[in-house]
Enzyme design. Structure first.
Site, PDB file in Angstrom:
ATOM      1  N   VAL A 165       0.841  -1.199   0.000  1.00 35.34           N
ATOM      2  CA  VAL A 165       0.000   0.000   0.000  1.00 35.34           C
ATOM      3  C   VAL A 165       0.876   1.250   0.000  1.00 35.34           C
ATOM      4  O   VAL A 165       0.683   2.169  -0.811  1.00 35.34           O
ATOM      5  CB  VAL A 165      -0.960   0.008   1.217  1.00 35.34           C
ATOM      6  CG1 VAL A 165      -1.648   1.355   1.376  1.00 35.34           C
ATOM      7  CG2 VAL A 165      -1.975  -1.118   1.089  1.00 35.34           C
ATOM      8  N   GLU A 166       1.841   1.293   0.896  1.00 33.56           N
ATOM      9  CA  GLU A 166       2.745   2.444   1.011  1.00 33.56           C
ATOM     10  C   GLU A 166       3.515   2.673  -0.294  1.00 33.56           C
ATOM     11  O   GLU A 166       3.650   3.804  -0.760  1.00 33.56           O
ATOM     12  CB  GLU A 166       3.725   2.215   2.161  1.00 33.56           C
ATOM     13  CG  GLU A 166       4.637   3.382   2.446  1.00 33.56           C
ATOM     14  CD  GLU A 166       4.036   4.398   3.393  1.00 33.56           C
ATOM     15  OE1 GLU A 166       4.544   5.544   3.396  1.00 33.56           O
ATOM     16  OE2 GLU A 166       3.082   4.080   4.124  1.00 33.56           O
TER      17      GLU A 166
END
Length: 130
Positions: free
Chosen positions: A53-54
């Site tokens: 996600v990051e």
């Protein structure tokens, strides 16, 4: 100097992310879950999903913001829906909000049969160039 997603660094290489599409409107990556991603119970560690996600949200943010400055993550919230031990996964990031000072990106990961595995939201701060 514009951000180049091919320069994502050794951590992204360790995760095994293959970024197949990257723009300020969408980032797609494929990766193969395996033993190097496991927590002690033999499933992909939640931190791996949060890292995906990051990474994808950061790539999209940087490409959208361009030469105006840099983007840094300030909040990452990731939910896990289906345990995965191994196999091909596809993660797709799309923007929810792209503003003057912040961006929010949604990232969903699906398994090879299309089932939702995880879903996360990344908020980034846009840092103007000085």
């Amino acid at each position: 100097m514009a951000f180049d997603p091919r320069d994502s660094g050794p951590f992204v290489e360790h995760l095994g992310l293959n970024i197949t599409e990257a723009s300020g409107e969408r980032v797609t990556a494929t990766w193969t879950a395996g033993e190097k991603h496991h927590q002690p119970y033999g499933i992909v560690h939640g931190g791996v999903h949060a890292s995906v996600v990051e990474t994808l949200g950061s790539v999209g943010s940087a490409l959208w913001y361009g030469d105006d400055g840099k983007c840094v993550g300030v909040s990452n919230s990731t939910d896990f829906y289906r345990a995965v031990r191994e196999g091909e996964l596809t993660s797709v990031a799309t923007p929810v909000h792209q503003g003057r000072s912040q961006q929010v990106w949604l990232v969903e990961t699906h398994d090879a049969t299309g089932r939702l595995v995880s879903r996360g939201q990344l908020r980034v701060q846009n840092l103007p160039a000085r």
